[in-house]
Design a protein around this motif. Structure first.
Motif, PDB file in Angstrom:
ATOM      1  N   ASP A  97       0.882  -1.162   0.000  1.00  0.00           N
ATOM      2  CA  ASP A  97       0.000   0.000   0.000  1.00  0.00           C
ATOM      3  C   ASP A  97       0.922   1.214   0.000  1.00  0.00           C
ATOM      4  O   ASP A  97       1.333   1.707   1.052  1.00  0.00           O
ATOM      5  CB  ASP A  97      -0.910  -0.015   1.227  1.00  0.00           C
ATOM      6  N   ALA A  98       1.286   1.658  -1.202  1.00  0.00           N
ATOM      7  CA  ALA A  98       2.274   2.726  -1.340  1.00  0.00           C
ATOM      8  C   ALA A  98       1.775   4.041  -0.763  1.00  0.00           C
ATOM      9  O   ALA A  98       2.559   4.833  -0.247  1.00  0.00           O
ATOM     10  CB  ALA A  98       2.660   2.895  -2.809  1.00  0.00           C
ATOM     11  N   GLY A  99       0.480   4.282  -0.815  1.00  0.00           N
ATOM     12  CA  GLY A  99      -0.078   5.505  -0.253  1.00  0.00           C
ATOM     13  C   GLY A  99       0.060   5.576   1.253  1.00  0.00           C
ATOM     14  O   GLY A  99       0.336   6.628   1.821  1.00  0.00           O
ATOM     15  N   GLU A 100      -0.113   4.445   1.927  1.00  0.00           N
ATOM     16  CA  GLU A 100      -0.026   4.379   3.390  1.00  0.00           C
ATOM     17  C   GLU A 100       1.350   3.935   3.875  1.00  0.00           C
ATOM     18  O   GLU A 100       1.590   3.850   5.084  1.00  0.00           O
ATOM     19  CB  GLU A 100      -1.096   3.433   3.947  1.00  0.00           C
ATOM     20  N   LYS A 101       2.222   3.574   2.935  1.00  0.00           N
ATOM     21  CA  LYS A 101       3.583   3.099   3.257  1.00  0.00           C
ATOM     22  C   LYS A 101       3.552   1.930   4.230  1.00  0.00           C
ATOM     23  O   LYS A 101       4.158   1.934   5.294  1.00  0.00           O
ATOM     24  CB  LYS A 101       4.447   4.244   3.775  1.00  0.00           C
ATOM     25  N   ARG A 102       2.807   0.902   3.819  1.00  0.00           N
ATOM     26  CA  ARG A 102       2.677  -0.314   4.609  1.00  0.00           C
ATOM     27  C   ARG A 102       2.345  -1.463   3.670  1.00  0.00           C
ATOM     28  O   ARG A 102       2.075  -1.258   2.490  1.00  0.00           O
ATOM     29  CB  ARG A 102       1.588  -0.166   5.657  1.00  0.00           C
ATOM     30  N   PHE A 103       2.377  -2.661   4.221  1.00  0.00           N
ATOM     31  CA  PHE A 103       1.990  -3.847   3.463  1.00  0.00           C
ATOM     32  C   PHE A 103       0.685  -4.384   4.008  1.00  0.00           C
ATOM     33  O   PHE A 103       0.364  -4.217   5.187  1.00  0.00           O
ATOM     34  CB  PHE A 103       3.061  -4.939   3.575  1.00  0.00           C
ATOM     35  N   ILE A 104      -0.049  -5.060   3.138  1.00  0.00           N
ATOM     36  CA  ILE A 104      -1.281  -5.738   3.526  1.00  0.00           C
ATOM     37  C   ILE A 104      -1.069  -7.227   3.278  1.00  0.00           C
ATOM     38  O   ILE A 104      -0.614  -7.628   2.205  1.00  0.00           O
ATOM     39  CB  ILE A 104      -2.488  -5.224   2.714  1.00  0.00           C
ATOM     40  N   LEU A 105      -1.360  -8.025   4.289  1.00  0.00           N
ATOM     41  CA  LEU A 105      -1.318  -9.473   4.186  1.00  0.00           C
ATOM     42  C   LEU A 105      -2.736  -9.950   4.452  1.00  0.00           C
ATOM     43  O   LEU A 105      -3.263  -9.731   5.549  1.00  0.00           O
ATOM     44  CB  LEU A 105      -0.340 -10.063   5.212  1.00  0.00           C
ATOM     45  N   ASP A 106      -3.361 -10.562   3.478  1.00  0.00           N
ATOM     46  CA  ASP A 106      -4.758 -10.967   3.595  1.00  0.00           C
ATOM     47  C   ASP A 106      -4.873 -12.265   4.395  1.00  0.00           C
ATOM     48  O   ASP A 106      -5.074 -13.344   3.858  1.00  0.00           O
ATOM     49  CB  ASP A 106      -5.374 -11.132   2.209  1.00  0.00           C
ATOM     50  N   VAL A 107      -4.696 -12.120   5.712  1.00  0.00           N
ATOM     51  CA  VAL A 107      -4.788 -13.258   6.617  1.00  0.00           C
ATOM     52  C   VAL A 107      -5.314 -12.753   7.959  1.00  0.00           C
ATOM     53  O   VAL A 107      -4.980 -11.649   8.387  1.00  0.00           O
ATOM     54  CB  VAL A 107      -3.412 -13.958   6.761  1.00  0.00           C
ATOM     55  N   GLU A 108      -6.150 -13.542   8.603  1.00  0.00           N
ATOM     56  CA  GLU A 108      -6.645 -13.169   9.924  1.00  0.00           C
ATOM     57  C   GLU A 108      -5.540 -13.366  10.952  1.00  0.00           C
ATOM     58  O   GLU A 108      -4.670 -14.224  10.796  1.00  0.00           O
ATOM     59  CB  GLU A 108      -7.865 -14.020  10.286  1.00  0.00           C
ATOM     60  N   LYS A 109      -5.586 -12.564  12.017  1.00  0.00           N
ATOM     61  CA  LYS A 109      -4.566 -12.649  13.069  1.00  0.00           C
ATOM     62  C   LYS A 109      -4.424 -14.067  13.618  1.00  0.00           C
ATOM     63  O   LYS A 109      -3.317 -14.551  13.842  1.00  0.00           O
ATOM     64  CB  LYS A 109      -4.908 -11.692  14.219  1.00  0.00           C
ATOM     65  N   GLU A 110      -5.538 -14.732  13.838  1.00  0.00           N
ATOM     66  CA  GLU A 110      -5.498 -16.088  14.394  1.00  0.00           C
ATOM     67  C   GLU A 110      -4.787 -17.046  13.438  1.00  0.00           C
ATOM     68  O   GLU A 110      -4.001 -17.901  13.869  1.00  0.00           O
ATOM     69  CB  GLU A 110      -6.912 -16.593  14.683  1.00  0.00           C
ATOM     70  N   ARG A 111      -5.028 -16.893  12.137  1.00  0.00           N
ATOM     71  CA  ARG A 111      -4.351 -17.759  11.161  1.00  0.00           C
ATOM     72  C   ARG A 111      -2.847 -17.482  11.173  1.00  0.00           C
ATOM     73  O   ARG A 111      -2.049 -18.403  11.075  1.00  0.00           O
ATOM     74  CB  ARG A 111      -4.935 -17.565   9.769  1.00  0.00           C
ATOM     75  N   LEU A 112      -2.461 -16.228  11.316  1.00  0.00           N
ATOM     76  CA  LEU A 112      -1.038 -15.904  11.396  1.00  0.00           C
ATOM     77  C   LEU A 112      -0.429 -16.505  12.664  1.00  0.00           C
ATOM     78  O   LEU A 112       0.675 -17.049  12.630  1.00  0.00           O
ATOM     79  CB  LEU A 112      -0.817 -14.390  11.355  1.00  0.00           C
ATOM     80  N   ASN A 113      -1.144 -16.427  13.772  1.00  0.00           N
ATOM     81  CA  ASN A 113      -0.656 -17.039  15.020  1.00  0.00           C
ATOM     82  C   ASN A 113      -0.379 -18.524  14.857  1.00  0.00           C
ATOM     83  O   ASN A 113       0.512 -19.067  15.488  1.00  0.00           O
ATOM     84  CB  ASN A 113      -1.669 -16.844  16.154  1.00  0.00           C
ATOM     85  N   ASN A 114      -1.174 -19.195  14.014  1.00  0.00           N
ATOM     86  CA  ASN A 114      -1.028 -20.632  13.800  1.00  0.00           C
ATOM     87  C   ASN A 114      -0.121 -20.973  12.628  1.00  0.00           C
ATOM     88  O   ASN A 114       0.086 -22.152  12.332  1.00  0.00           O
ATOM     89  CB  ASN A 114      -2.405 -21.273  13.601  1.00  0.00           C
ATOM     90  N   ALA A 115       0.400 -19.972  11.962  1.00  0.00           N
ATOM     91  CA  ALA A 115       1.264 -20.193  10.795  1.00  0.00           C
ATOM     92  C   ALA A 115       2.611 -20.760  11.219  1.00  0.00           C
ATOM     93  O   ALA A 115       3.047 -20.568  12.360  1.00  0.00           O
ATOM     94  CB  ALA A 115       1.467 -18.868  10.049  1.00  0.00           C
TER      95      ALA A 115
END
Length: 168
Positions: A97-115
């Motif tokens: 997201d170049a406008g906000e100077k950040r990245f977006i990862l399309d994953v729910e927090k819980e799924r990331l916790n279990n990754a």
């Protein structure tokens, strides 16, 4: 540049590089957002589609033999930098997201916790094709090495084809 596909309603998997949103490319000063110094991306925050904080980019790892970005290292969790869990995120799973100077990862927090994650002293064996393929499957993207590189160079004014070595 790798051939890029995006996730569709039929479930096709995105591949190639990170997608870019939030930037007017026609008025960009300098090389970005299509070509950027990796150092400028280190420390960028990562959020999910619900704008929940998922952490920050700690490193960008290159596949030296192919010259492609293999994955980004995401730091998530912990307190004041202590106890953070690290995650290898396939580059194509991220959207800049170049406008906000950040990245977006399309994953729910819980799924990331279990990754599958790792700590700073035990990095993943990304050279292990089985591990790397499972990681890409977890995030729903095709492995970058499955993409064919086009033979034309889109940066030339004519998009002319690159010559094979020794074809002069």
């Amino acid at each position: 540049m790798a051939t890029r596909t995006t996730t569709t309603s039929t479930g096709a998997r995105k591949s190639g590089g990170a997608s870019i949103i939030g930037a007017d490319r026609s008025t960009s000063n300098g090389p970005g957002p299509e070509i950027m110094d990796a150092d400028t991306l280190i420390g960028d925050s990562v959020v999910n589609a619900a704008a929940e904080d998922l952490g920050e980019i700690k490193a960008i790892m290159l596949d030296v033999e192919t010259g492609r970005i293999a994955y980004a290292v995401l730091s998530f969790g912990g307190f004041l930098g202590m106890g953070n869990k690290l995650f290898a995120i396939p580059w194509s799973a991220l959207t800049l997201d170049a406008g906000e100077k950040r990245f977006i990862l399309d994953v729910e927090k819980e799924r990331l916790n279990n990754a599958p994650g790792f700590d700073k002293d035990h990095w993943p064996a990304m050279a292990d094709a089985n591990y790397a393929r499972k990681l890409h499957e977890y995030y729903g993207v095709r492995p970058y090495w499955d993409d064919d590189l086009p033979r034309s160079d889109p940066r030339t004014s004519s998009g002319s084809y690159m010559r094979e070595p020794g074809s002069d």
